[in-house]
Design an enzyme around this catalytic site. Structure first.
Site, PDB file in Angstrom:
ATOM      1  N   GLY A 171       0.821  -1.196   0.000  1.00 45.67           N
ATOM      2  CA  GLY A 171       0.000   0.000   0.000  1.00 45.67           C
ATOM      3  C   GLY A 171       0.853   1.242   0.000  1.00 45.67           C
ATOM      4  N   SER A 172       0.217   2.396   0.225  1.00 45.25           N
ATOM      5  CA  SER A 172       0.920   3.674   0.180  1.00 45.25           C
ATOM      6  C   SER A 172       1.367   4.104   1.569  1.00 45.25           C
ATOM      7  CB  SER A 172       0.007   4.748  -0.421  1.00 45.25           C
ATOM      8  OG  SER A 172      -0.347   4.424  -1.748  1.00 45.25           O
ATOM      9  N   ASN A 173       2.397   4.944   1.594  1.00 45.47           N
ATOM     10  CA  ASN A 173       2.933   5.469   2.836  1.00 45.47           C
ATOM     11  C   ASN A 173       2.885   6.995   2.828  1.00 45.47           C
ATOM     12  OD1 ASN A 173       3.737   2.794   3.430  1.00 45.47           O
ATOM     13  ND2 ASN A 173       5.727   3.123   2.459  1.00 45.47           N
TER      14      ASN A 173
END
Length: 515
Positions: A171-173
């Site tokens: 996923g995104s950070n």
């Protein structure tokens, strides 16, 4: 001057105009110049006409787009925008005019020649359709179908084995460091949107300048402004997916009558459903007819009066906020560009609809923001798990959640799709190892600067891989000593320190005036 375009050494467009409307037109024009084929593909996706040039493989999407009424929802939302926010509607129209200008001015991209297509005409509502098409599968309803499948074949106790919170997901950070923890005394924001390697990408770097605002950031091709990652000189913001659940699936009981189709409601009576047919052109094959049905819950996206494709006597309708409210949140886009402080960003995000995001923002006055933005309906917990029966009472929407907010801990806030401020709004979240790793890295240094941030962006340690690597180490450990007569280098298996390469390494956004 009406509009000027300058490209830097990386080809990134820097646009300047006398007004926000002229700037929007210039943005549409330069996007058509750079991303003509991408715009054409997205326009067809929004309309459910992809199979007309991509062939049978695209038919399943076209069926879904037609049955989910993507184009009709986009039209509804734009009509409501014109009625409630004329300035934003005119701004979107200006962008569309620019897209059409750019498509007409330029030599067609090579993909047009290979497919025999000519660039199509954009309507004022098309950007809203592009936004809907991009995010329809971004939320919760596919997971509900998956849980239903698991339950049917393995039993309800097996659902937890396949939860998103398991160790294998990505996923995104993003992270926010307050001024107390930086070398300059100003906050730092880093956005790290993990995307698949895409050509072209879903984002477009751009610089938009007019007397009202001066913004750098990432635009979504086909949509005006800068929505997800932006910097106005005195305030900056970045997002990750909040993992919220805001789409519901209803199992419907439908029947045909002489007048059309009826659906059984929670009051125990049959109600007339809207029904019509549409024809989908398929390159190289016969035209396909699609029946479009909409109940009081929403459009029927699977099945019908005769049941699902597998013979199950049911149909599934989709309920999601833009279809219910005729509001896609485009009213937030212009206020974001005009934002000068965290308070401005906060107010703009109150109009946000979807996708539901966790947002972090900081300004040069020391303001900080860590909140959820978007609309999530209030309804029973069962709605969030799987399709629920439309003919039983107790599954209705009864309002909207107040978007949660959160503070900083030790001067930092980390978002990585994990359980956090949006926990009350979702069912499954990403595992915490990415957030924990970023938090640990930030804790290891007392003061941070923008040049320090790539050490976090490019970090490749994957904590969730440790159990697997331990198993591999045990399997490859030598069981007997090597013969003393051999002179070859031993092939011992060492445990790597990295498990994956990040798909993106974006430059962190600092809350200082852009050059």
């Amino acid at each position: 001057m009406s509009a000027e375009t300058y490209r830097d050494a990386w080809g990134i467009p820097h646009l300047r105009a006398d007004s926000a409307a002229e700037l929007a037109r210039a943005q549409g024009r330069v996007t058509a110049r750079d991303r003509a084929w991408q715009l054409e593909v997205e326009r067809h996706r929004a309309q459910g006409t992809s199979a007309s040039f991509l062939g049978p493989e695209a038919l399943s999407w076209d069926r879904l787009a037609r049955r989910a009424r993507l184009a009709d929802t986009a039209r509804r939302c734009f009509t409501a925008l014109e009625r409630q926010d004329r300035e934003t509607a005119a701004w979107v129209r200006a962008y569309v005019d620019g897209v059409n200008d750019g498509l007409a001015e330029n030599d067609p991209a090579p993909e047009f020649a290979r497919t025999g297509l000519a660039p199509g005409h954009w309507e004022p509502w098309t950007p809203l359709g592009v936004w809907l098409g991009t995010h329809l599968l971004f939320a919760g309803f596919p997971a509900k179908l998956w849980r239903e499948h698991i339950t049917a074949h393995l039993g309800p106790e097996a659902v937890a084995l396949f939860a998103t919170d398991g160790p294998g997901t990505a996923g995104s950070n993003g992270w926010l460091v307050s001024g107390e923890r930086t070398t300059t005394g100003h906050a730092l924001i880093a956005g790290d949107p993990h995307r698949f390697i895409e050509d072209p990408g879903v984002y477009q770097q751009i610089h938009l300048s007019c007397p009202e605002f001066d913004v750098v950031g990432l635009a979504v091709p086909g949509v005006p402004g800068v929505a997800h990652f932006g910097h106005t000189g005195t305030v900056a913001w970045a997002i990750t997916n909040a993992m919220a659940d805001y789409q519901d699936l209803y199992r419907e009981r439908l029947r045909r009558t002489g007048a059309g189709v009826e659906a059984l409601g929670p009051d125990g009576t049959w109600h007339r459903a809207a029904r019509h047919t549409e024809r989908v052109e398929v390159a190289g094959e016969e035209t396909v007819e699609v029946e479009v049905i909409e109940t009081d819950r929403g459009p029927v996206i699977a099945g019908g009066p005769e049941g699902l494709d597998d013979g199950t006597p049911a149909a599934l309708s989709l309920r999601h906020p833009p279809r219910v409210t005729a509001d896609l949140g485009f009213g937030a886009l212009l206020p974001l560009l005009r934002a000068r402080t965290v308070a401005d960003v906060d107010r703009a995000l109150d109009a946000w609809t979807e996708p539901v995001n966790v947002v972090q923002a900081a300004d040069t006055e020391g303001g900080l923001l860590h909140r959820v933005a978007g609309r999530v309906p209030v309804r029973p917990a069962e709605n969030g798990l799987r399709p629920v029966p439309a003919w039983e009472p107790g599954h209705e929407w009864t309002g909207w959640h107040t978007p949660p907010r959160a503070g900083l801990t030790d001067g930092v806030a980390v978002m990585a799709n994990q359980r956090g401020p949006s926990t009350p709004l979702g069912v499954e979240f990403a595992p915490p190892h990415r957030a924990d790793r970023i938090t640990a890295l930030l804790a290891a240094k007392e003061r941070w600067s923008a040049p320090d941030m790539p050490t976090i962006h490019t970090d490749t340690h994957l904590a969730s891989a440790t159990p697997l690597l331990n198993h591999l180490a045990a399997l490859t450990a030598p069981t007997t000593p090597a013969p003393p007569t051999t002179a070859t280098t031993p092939t011992t298996a060492t445990t790597p320190t990295t498990a994956t390469t990040p798909t993106t390494a974006t430059t962190p956004t600092t809350a200082t005036t852009p050059t």
